[in-house]
Write a protein that holds these residues in place. Sequence first.
Motif, mmCIF file in Angstrom:
data_model
loop_
_atom_site.group_PDB
_atom_site.id
_atom_site.type_symbol
_atom_site.label_atom_id
_atom_site.label_comp_id
_atom_site.label_asym_id
_atom_site.label_seq_id
_atom_site.Cartn_x
_atom_site.Cartn_y
_atom_site.Cartn_z
ATOM 1 N N LEU A 255 0.851 -1.179 0.000
ATOM 2 C CA LEU A 255 0.000 0.000 0.000
ATOM 3 C C LEU A 255 0.892 1.236 0.000
ATOM 4 O O LEU A 255 1.902 1.282 0.702
ATOM 5 C CB LEU A 255 -0.893 0.030 1.240
ATOM 6 C CG LEU A 255 -1.995 -1.005 1.305
ATOM 7 C CD1 LEU A 255 -2.704 -0.930 2.647
ATOM 8 C CD2 LEU A 255 -2.987 -0.778 0.192
ATOM 9 N N ALA A 256 0.507 2.228 -0.749
ATOM 10 C CA ALA A 256 1.278 3.465 -0.781
ATOM 11 C C ALA A 256 1.103 4.217 0.535
ATOM 12 O O ALA A 256 0.051 4.170 1.165
ATOM 13 C CB ALA A 256 0.817 4.327 -1.944
ATOM 14 N N ASP A 257 2.151 4.907 0.955
ATOM 15 C CA ASP A 257 2.071 5.719 2.168
ATOM 16 C C ASP A 257 1.148 6.902 1.934
ATOM 17 O O ASP A 257 1.090 7.466 0.847
ATOM 18 C CB ASP A 257 3.451 6.236 2.560
ATOM 19 C CG ASP A 257 4.376 5.124 3.026
ATOM 20 O OD1 ASP A 257 3.861 4.100 3.500
ATOM 21 O OD2 ASP A 257 5.598 5.305 2.922
ATOM 22 N N ILE A 258 0.438 7.282 2.978
ATOM 23 C CA ILE A 258 -0.416 8.457 2.902
ATOM 24 C C ILE A 258 0.450 9.667 3.195
ATOM 25 O O ILE A 258 1.108 9.745 4.232
ATOM 26 C CB ILE A 258 -1.581 8.359 3.904
ATOM 27 C CG1 ILE A 258 -2.424 7.136 3.590
ATOM 28 C CG2 ILE A 258 -2.402 9.625 3.903
ATOM 29 C CD1 ILE A 258 -3.498 6.862 4.617
ATOM 30 N N GLU A 259 0.456 10.613 2.268
ATOM 31 C CA GLU A 259 1.288 11.796 2.425
ATOM 32 C C GLU A 259 0.430 13.050 2.355
ATOM 33 O O GLU A 259 -0.603 13.077 1.701
ATOM 34 C CB GLU A 259 2.345 11.850 1.323
ATOM 35 C CG GLU A 259 3.305 10.684 1.338
ATOM 36 C CD GLU A 259 4.304 10.734 0.204
ATOM 37 O OE1 GLU A 259 4.275 11.706 -0.573
ATOM 38 O OE2 GLU A 259 5.112 9.812 0.101
ATOM 39 N N MET A 260 0.887 14.086 3.008
ATOM 40 C CA MET A 260 0.216 15.382 2.957
ATOM 41 C C MET A 260 0.394 15.960 1.557
ATOM 42 O O MET A 260 1.469 15.866 0.967
ATOM 43 C CB MET A 260 0.823 16.311 4.001
ATOM 44 C CG MET A 260 0.307 17.723 3.980
ATOM 45 S SD MET A 260 -1.386 17.885 4.529
ATOM 46 C CE MET A 260 -1.175 17.776 6.276
ATOM 47 N N ILE A 261 -0.657 16.552 1.028
ATOM 48 C CA ILE A 261 -0.581 17.179 -0.287
ATOM 49 C C ILE A 261 0.176 18.490 -0.141
ATOM 50 O O ILE A 261 -0.179 19.334 0.686
ATOM 51 C CB ILE A 261 -1.990 17.424 -0.845
ATOM 52 C CG1 ILE A 261 -2.725 16.099 -1.003
ATOM 53 C CG2 ILE A 261 -1.923 18.164 -2.174
ATOM 54 C CD1 ILE A 261 -4.179 16.244 -1.357
#
Length: 71
Positions: free
Chosen positions: A32-38
């Motif tokens: 799963l891709a890491d959740i990053e701040m936009i």
Amino acid sequence: MIMRFQKFDLHTYNQTKDLPGGPVYAVVEEELADIEMITDDEGNPTRGGLIGYALAYALMAGFVGMMFYIL
């Protein structure tokens, strides 16, 4: 931290479902891709990203609060 999950391999199953001995069942592992701040071009968080994070945390807190209230 890299999160991984396992799923049924439909591609292999669909290719082998008509074999006389039966289909081949396979399980594949994906990351799963890491959740990053936009962020913008300079690396600063965008206003929409901050609003989205605030809404997500408010919804999560409300859900947990309702679970404690109901249970």
